[in-house]
Each structure stands twice: as C-alpha cells, then as structure tokens.
Design a protein around this motif. Structure first.
Motif, PDB file in Angstrom:
ATOM      1  N   ILE A  56       0.869  -1.188   0.000  1.00 12.14           N
ATOM      2  CA  ILE A  56       0.000   0.000   0.000  1.00 12.14           C
ATOM      3  C   ILE A  56       0.898   1.228   0.000  1.00 12.14           C
ATOM      4  O   ILE A  56       1.245   1.773   1.054  1.00 12.14           O
ATOM      5  CB  ILE A  56      -0.943   0.020   1.222  1.00 12.14           C
ATOM      6  N   PRO A  57       1.286   1.693  -1.207  1.00 12.16           N
ATOM      7  CA  PRO A  57       2.223   2.821  -1.280  1.00 12.16           C
ATOM      8  C   PRO A  57       1.558   4.144  -0.892  1.00 12.16           C
ATOM      9  O   PRO A  57       0.354   4.328  -1.078  1.00 12.16           O
ATOM     10  CB  PRO A  57       2.629   2.844  -2.761  1.00 12.16           C
ATOM     11  N   THR A  58       2.355   5.049  -0.382  1.00 11.42           N
ATOM     12  CA  THR A  58       1.867   6.397  -0.104  1.00 11.42           C
ATOM     13  C   THR A  58       1.544   7.089  -1.422  1.00 11.42           C
ATOM     14  O   THR A  58       2.337   7.045  -2.365  1.00 11.42           O
ATOM     15  CB  THR A  58       2.953   7.194   0.642  1.00 11.42           C
ATOM     16  N   ASP A  59       0.370   7.690  -1.514  1.00 15.48           N
ATOM     17  CA  ASP A  59       0.083   8.596  -2.643  1.00 15.48           C
ATOM     18  C   ASP A  59      -0.490   9.860  -2.012  1.00 15.48           C
ATOM     19  O   ASP A  59       0.131  10.382  -1.082  1.00 15.48           O
ATOM     20  CB  ASP A  59      -0.845   7.928  -3.682  1.00 15.48           C
ATOM     21  N   TRP A  61      -2.717   9.794  -0.111  1.00 11.54           N
ATOM     22  CA  TRP A  61      -3.093   9.281   1.201  1.00 11.54           C
ATOM     23  C   TRP A  61      -1.916   8.507   1.787  1.00 11.54           C
ATOM     24  O   TRP A  61      -1.114   7.949   1.043  1.00 11.54           O
ATOM     25  CB  TRP A  61      -4.315   8.355   1.079  1.00 11.54           C
ATOM     26  N   PRO A  62      -1.831   8.463   3.123  1.00 11.81           N
ATOM     27  CA  PRO A  62      -0.733   7.715   3.742  1.00 11.81           C
ATOM     28  C   PRO A  62      -0.689   6.269   3.264  1.00 11.81           C
ATOM     29  O   PRO A  62      -1.714   5.708   2.865  1.00 11.81           O
ATOM     30  CB  PRO A  62      -1.062   7.783   5.236  1.00 11.81           C
ATOM     31  N   GLY A  63       0.490   5.666   3.305  1.00 12.68           N
ATOM     32  CA  GLY A  63       0.660   4.280   2.883  1.00 12.68           C
ATOM     33  C   GLY A  63       0.742   3.336   4.073  1.00 12.68           C
ATOM     34  O   GLY A  63       0.479   3.717   5.221  1.00 12.68           O
TER      35      GLY A  63
ATOM     36  N   GLY B 388      -0.283  -2.694  -4.480  1.00 10.33           N
ATOM     37  CA  GLY B 388       0.428  -1.573  -5.101  1.00 10.33           C
ATOM     38  C   GLY B 388      -0.457  -0.357  -5.334  1.00 10.33           C
ATOM     39  O   GLY B 388      -1.620  -0.308  -4.924  1.00 10.33           O
ATOM     40  N   THR B 389       0.114   0.625  -6.047  1.00 12.52           N
ATOM     41  CA  THR B 389      -0.545   1.926  -6.230  1.00 12.52           C
ATOM     42  C   THR B 389      -1.911   1.808  -6.911  1.00 12.52           C
ATOM     43  O   THR B 389      -2.882   2.427  -6.481  1.00 12.52           O
ATOM     44  CB  THR B 389       0.361   2.847  -7.080  1.00 12.52           C
ATOM     45  N   LYS B 392      -4.565   0.321  -4.663  1.00 13.27           N
ATOM     46  CA  LYS B 392      -5.024   1.279  -3.654  1.00 13.27           C
ATOM     47  C   LYS B 392      -5.972   2.304  -4.289  1.00 13.27           C
ATOM     48  O   LYS B 392      -7.016   2.654  -3.712  1.00 13.27           O
ATOM     49  CB  LYS B 392      -3.822   1.970  -3.024  1.00 13.27           C
ATOM     50  N   ARG B 396     -10.071   3.252  -3.578  1.00  8.49           N
ATOM     51  CA  ARG B 396     -10.565   4.603  -3.284  1.00  8.49           C
ATOM     52  C   ARG B 396     -11.639   5.045  -4.291  1.00  8.49           C
ATOM     53  O   ARG B 396     -12.661   5.600  -3.935  1.00  8.49           O
ATOM     54  CB  ARG B 396      -9.363   5.548  -3.335  1.00  8.49           C
TER      55      ARG B 396
END
Lengths: 185, 552
Positions: A56-59, A61-63, B388-389, B392, B396
C-alpha cells in the motif's frame, strides 16, 4: 478492558525479552534480541516497513508504513498469527540475503521500483536459490500481501489503520450516520 | 453428583435446536439444551471486520476458536491437511447460543415446490443421489409459517410470482431498497424479470418486543447492536427458558450419544464448562449441531450395537454434504451506487430458480450485502493488480461504484461429498474431528455459468459500465455456513438416515433437527427451512408425547 490486556501482554513480553537477553549475555549471544517490538527484531521492522509500503504505497493518502501496518503484523504474530512466525523469520531473512547477494544492499535501501520488481518476482514464484525452496517466495508474498491489506483496511484496534486512515480514504465514515460509526481505537 | 434425568436432550442451540427446545419445553417436557459456545453479544467484536463471521482471518467473532477446534481436509489425491476454524476450508458455523442466526444475513427463504421433488422434476442425474423428499412443500408449509411468525420475517410475498403458495402473509412489511438495489430493481423490471424485496428475518418495524432495524452496514457476519435481527437466541430460546422446563447448558461439548446394554439410547456424554466429563440421561435425544457436526457426533457414537456409528448401517451418515455454489457478477458504475444504507442486500429475482433449459435447478439472484474495506480488496476485474498503487487507487475510486448480483446455486447432491471422522486428529477434548472429502458434482458449474451470465446482463441493464463474472461451482468440497444433507430424510432406510420426522431409522428415541435432514438444499439460503424443520421435528415429538408415546 482490551487496552489493559494489551499493556499487560506488552509488559510480559518486554520482561521475557529482558530475560532472554540476560541468558544471551551469559551464552555470549552476538545478536541481543532487545527490540521495541513483540516478535520482530528492529532490523526486521525496517524491512517490514518497506514491504508494507510496497503493498500500500503512499500517494495522496498515507501508505502502509504510516498507517502502522508493521505494528499490525507484529501484533498478530504474537496472537492469531503465531503459526506464521517461522515463515516470517525465514521469509524476511531470505529477502535480505538475496538482496545482499544480488545487490550488496538491504532490501529497504533499494530504489522503490527495484523493490517492486523484487516483490513481483516473489509473487510469480520465480525466486531462485535454496533459500526459496518449496515455494517460499509465493507463500511468503501472499502472507505479506494479505496481512498488509488486513492491517491497512481492518479495524484500528488490531494495531494498523492508524487514525482510521483507510476508512477516511474510502469516505466510509463521512457523513457520520448514527449507529454506523463504531470504529474504536 | 449425577445430573437429573430429563425427558429430552437437544444438542445444539442454533436454528434447528433452539426451536425444538422451545417446542418441547412449552409442551411440558423437561429439556436440557446443550450449546458448545456461550452467549454472544454485539460488544464482543462489534463492527470488527477482521474478526467477524464473514471475514474470519483473525478468528470467528462468535466461535469456534482456533485453540480448541480443528478439522481435516482430504484432497482429491487422498492427501490430507489440518485446518483451523478461522481458515476457509473449515466450513464453519458459529458456536454460540443462536449459532448462525446471531450473525447471519437473515434471508428468510421458503424452498419452492419443485425443491421437494427434484427427481420427479428433473429425472435421475448421473453421479448424483438426487431424490424427492419424503413429504411435499404443502406438508412443510405450516412450519414455514410458524418460523416466519414466531421468529419474525419482513417481506412482501405478493411481489414474487414464483414463490410457493402460502396461507398467510409475512408478519412485517418489507424493507425499502437502498440506491444500488433500486437501480437493480428498475433494471429487472425493464428486462421483464420479477424483482421483489428479499424476505428477511429482521425487524422492519418493532416486533417481538424488539426494535426495528437501524440499517447498519455491518450486519451479515455481525451481531445486531439493537437486537433487530431475529434469531433463535432472542426469540424461541428465551421462551423455552421462561417455561422453567428448559435448562440451557452453555460451553458444554457433547462428545457421544450413549447406548445401554440393550442397545437403547440413554442420553449423552459431554464436557461441561470446566471441561469435566459428565453424563446426562433422557428419554429421547435430538441432534441439531449442523450438517458437519451432527454427522460427526453420530459417527463418533460407536458401540457393539452401532459399530459404524449410530444410524450408519448403510454408510449414509455424512454423505451428500452440500452447501451452495455462490455465483454471479460484478459491475462498476459511472456514478456512485453506494448510499451507506445497510445491510445492502434487499432486491431479488427468482426467475432462474427452476425451469432453465438443460440445467438442474438454479438459484435466486440478489444484490449483495455491503462489503467492508478488507473484503473489497479482493474484488477486482480479471487481470487487475492485487497490491500496489493501482490497487489502492481502485479501492478509493470504486468502493462506492461497485455492485454485485449473486446467488446460491442449488448443488446437485453427490454421494462422495462427505463428512467422516478423522482416525488420528482429535480436538481439545480428545474427540475425533470432522474430516471432509469429495467434491461438488461436475455439472454444478454449468448452472453457475448460466446464473452468472444472467447476473452480468442484469448489472449491464442497471447501468454498469464495466462488468465481470465470478463463476462458482468448481470441483472441491462444499459445505460452508449453508451446509446440509448429511443425514438425509427418506422412506427407505437403505438410502436415507432418518424417517420423514427426522427420527433415525430403527432407533426409536433419537432425532435429527437441522440442515442435515435436507435431501437437497434449494437455490436459497437454508436458514428458514432449517427452522421449519425444527418446528416439524419438535412439533411431531411434542404431539406424540402428549398422546403418551415415550419413544421406547
């Protein structure tokens, strides 16, 4: 109630770690196990931080790292996931040793994209060498992935999803609806 | 310190056993009702997704626990492995007073007339033990009605033209649809289907001294914080206890049905809440432990009179294990379809339950209960990243845009899908554990494909811009919370375990009252049928007892 049990458990673990440490000193153990964590070592924790951040990478929003996913995994490894302790110890070690041999670096020191590629190889079951025999690559990747997602998207009471970050990200708590917002910390 | 002899023992305080205990104690019989778990309350785990009865990764909210229970799974090649209750392969049902009825989604389906005579309707199917029930829908109808009125159901049967005939409406009005369900309702109308509100064992208005539903998003898999969901724990079991005739013994694990030197059933052996081995005697015994555990208890009760377990002379105990192959489709909508009005599932179509060319049976299709965030991490179009990105971002962007139409396909009974007891592995109390083996019927997947296609078209009509199917029914062990079939009712003792009142053939005072009796499992969630069978078996015993029959 829950918090009290946790504290007691923590104290208990801290005490037993101290006890074990004392024994290690006597037996000239080279790696004192003193760690602020319950199961993982400090070194393992920095590696886990990098792994959960990959899942769950940071974008915007926090990771996984900032959401406390490492804490979630460590907590479960001395609870419902005690049965996975050995796989974690072996898997984390296999990752570091492979990185050392291949890149002369620790996993967490690799650039983000390199880390991603590394995990993709694990996911595909294409890691080579004795360390990864019997499908440890795939098996351990799945554990890391599933446990990270649980830590990020599950209830904060289990040590992850700090400040309900995933619920906020998914706009699940807003607007507040009476009878539906019962996420205890 | 022996236990006082009673008229009846009921083992298992779930959907079936809770009702039998009430029927018997109201009729004046003294009853001991055994439950392996304790009383469940909402505050134990409240809305905790990771420890619910739906997502059990950190354990089952209402049991059984990982420390004392396990099972063995036999692979197709004969190799075995051990599973814990928190792992999917265990095929769990809750261990608490009320069992699954505390935390179920609470759909209140009657089976259809065809479901009671599948062999007559479809003929024989190769590799299947398909048969008619020893009675018809009409015989069970009064018991369905009792279940609906005594436990409590909200619905409107007039909107479902395929529903079986009934004498009385539901006691409560139906639930309104949330946004997603309304879209699907309108789409079904446009397609010429016959959408209707799902009947629910949940209060739409105050009923039975309990309040109306507050539309939690966590409902299916969770206990209700306001007690609006109707189970046996908040309806019939309190009535049974209030008679003064029913002694509910919680945290008590029954290990064996006792047989005396004359070959007569005398009671049970159990471990009490302090794990002390005890004996309870009774005139008659009713087993209501769910399809896996009821079979286990019968098979574990070996004696010189019953060398293969009780009721197992012809090797039918534990056979025909069925659950439901869940099959359907997902759709992503351009606009949000989620309005946070729980529990989610409220619209159904019964257009594909029977009479699908070339397919045995079928199933009801419904919109799904709200998925909590972790469950949603597994819902992605084929080929999507699972981490991964992008994963996620999907979480959302699409959590509130995805709808699911899904339903339980009626599985084709298979003799080889079975419950045995493991020769080696034992639980905490030293009781041999359940061993599951065999597989769904090879043709199940055909029916599932058809239902998934229908579900996908339905979502498209509702406005989904991207859709994909999730097809159930592959080979492998079935069971799950809808487990059924392992002590089949029938008129011929050679091809069934009990008679048409759930009495074990050739054993005068031993009954079964749970999903084990189901000859087949319907294209519906089976809870209301299990309750109806509870009323049938319990009602039969009570009425015979009042005539002086002591089942000797």
């Amino acid at each position: 109630m829950e918090k009290q049990t946790k504290l007691t458990r923590r104290h208990f673990i801290a005490l037993s770690v101290l006890g074990a440490g004392g024994m290690c000193l006597l037996s000239r153990c080279t790696n004192p196990p003193l760690s602020p964590w319950r199961f993982i070592t400090t070194q393992e924790s920095t590696l886990l931080d990098a792994l959960v951040e990959q899942i769950i990478p940071t974008d915007e929003w926090p990771g996984g790292h900032d959401a406390g996913v490492t804490n979630f995994i460590d907590m479960q490894l001395t609870g419902p996931y005690t049965r996975y302790q050995e796989t974690y110890r072996k898997g984390l070690q296999a990752i570091q040793e492979t990185c050392k041999t291949k890149f002369q670096k620790r996993f967490e020191e690799l650039p983000f994209e390199k880390q991603t590629q590394f995990l993709e190889t694990m996911e595909a079951g294409k890691m080579e060498g004795k360390l990864w025999k019997n499908g440890l690559d795939r098996q351990f990747f799945r554990l890391i992935r599933d446990h990270s997602l649980q830590g990020f998207y599950g209830s904060p009471r289990h040590g992850g999803n700090k400040n309900n970050v995933s619920y906020k990200m998914m706009r699940l708590d807003y607007p507040v609806i009476i009878g539906q917002n019962r996420y205890n910390n | 310190m022996g236990n006082k002899h009673v008229n009846a023992i009921v083992v298992g305080a779930g959907a079936g056993g809770g009702i039998v205990a009430k029927e018997l104690s109201v009729a004046g019989l003294s009853v001991v009702l055994f439950e392996r778990g304790g009383w469940a309350t909402y505050d134990d785990t409240d809305t905790d997704e990771l420890k619910s009865q739906r997502t059990t990764v950190l354990g089952n909210a209402y049991g059984p626990d990982d420390l004392r229970y396990k099972r063995v799974i036999e692979n197709q090649d004969g190799s075995t492995y051990t599973v814990l209750p928190s792992e999917g392969g265990y095929n769990n049902n809750a261990a608490c007073v009320g069992s699954g009825t505390v935390s179920y989604g609470a759909m209140a389906w009657r089976f259809m007339q065809e479901d009671f005579k599948l062999q007559t309707t479809y003929g024989s199917i190769e590799g299947s033990t398909l048969a008619d029930w020893p009675f018809t829908y009409e015989d069970l109808e009064p018991c369905y009605e009792k279940a609906e009125w005594e436990i409590g159901v909200a619905g409107d049967a007039t909107q479902n033209p395929f529903g079986a005939p009934r004498n009385k409406p539901y006691p409560m009005p139906p639930f309104s649809h949330n946004k997603e369900a309304q879209l699907l309702y309108d789409a079904a109308k446009r397609l010429g289907y016959h959408p209707f509100p799902i009947p629910m064992l949940r209060n739409s208005v105050p009923y039975g001294g309990r309040p109306a539903c507050i539309r939690m998003r966590t409902c299916c898999g969770y206990a209700c914080p306001v007690n609006a969901k109707c189970g046996t724990q908040n309806t019939v079991i309190p009535i049974a206890i209030a008679t003064g005739n029913c002694d509910l013994r919680i945290n008590s694990v029954v290990s064996e049905i006792n047989v005396n030197e004359q070959g007569k059933i005398t009671g049970v052996t159990y471990f009490d809440e302090k794990n002390r081995k005890q004996t309870q005697t009774a005139d008659l015994v009713v087993i209501s432990c769910s399809a896996t555990e009821t079979a286990r208890l019968l098979l574990n009760s070996k004696s010189k009179f019953f060398p293969n377990g009780i009721g197992n002379e012809n090797d039918w105990v534990g056979r025909n294990l069925q659950g439901h192959a869940y099959t359907g489709a997902y759709g992503i909508f351009e606009d949000e379809v989620y309005d946070d009005l729980g529990p989610g599932a409220s619209v159904a179509i019964s257009d594909f339950n029977h009479h699908n060319p070339g397919i045995m049976g079928g199933g009801v299709l419904c919109n799904e209960f709200i998925r909590m965030p972790y469950s949603f991490t597994g819902i992605r179009p084929p080929g999507s990243a699972s981490w991964g990105t992008d994963h996620k971002a999907f979480q959302r962007l699409n959590f509130k845009r995805v709808a699911q139409a899904v339903g339980p396909y009626q599985e084709i009974p298979s003799f080889e899908a079975r419950v045995e007891v493991d020769p080696v592995v034992k639980d905490f109390w030293g009781i041999p554990v359940v061993r599951l083996s065999g597989s769904r019927h090879a043709k199940d997947i055909e029916g599932c494909r058809l239902m998934s296609e229908k579900a996908e078209n339905w979502l498209k009509e509702a406005g989904a811009v991207q859709t994909w199917q999730s097809v159930g029914g592959g080979r492998g062990i079935s069971g799950g919370q809808h487990q059924a079939g392992t002590c089949r009712m029938g008129n011929d003792p050679k091809t069934s375990v009990t008679d048409k009142y759930g009495r074990i053939h050739a054993v005068p005072n031993l009954f079964v009252a749970d999903g084990s009796l189901n000859v087949n499992n319907g294209g519906f969630n089976p809870a209301l049928t299990i309750m109806a069978l509870g009323f049938r078996v319990g009602g039969y015993i009570a009425s015979e007892w009042s005539k002086g029959n002591r089942f000797k």
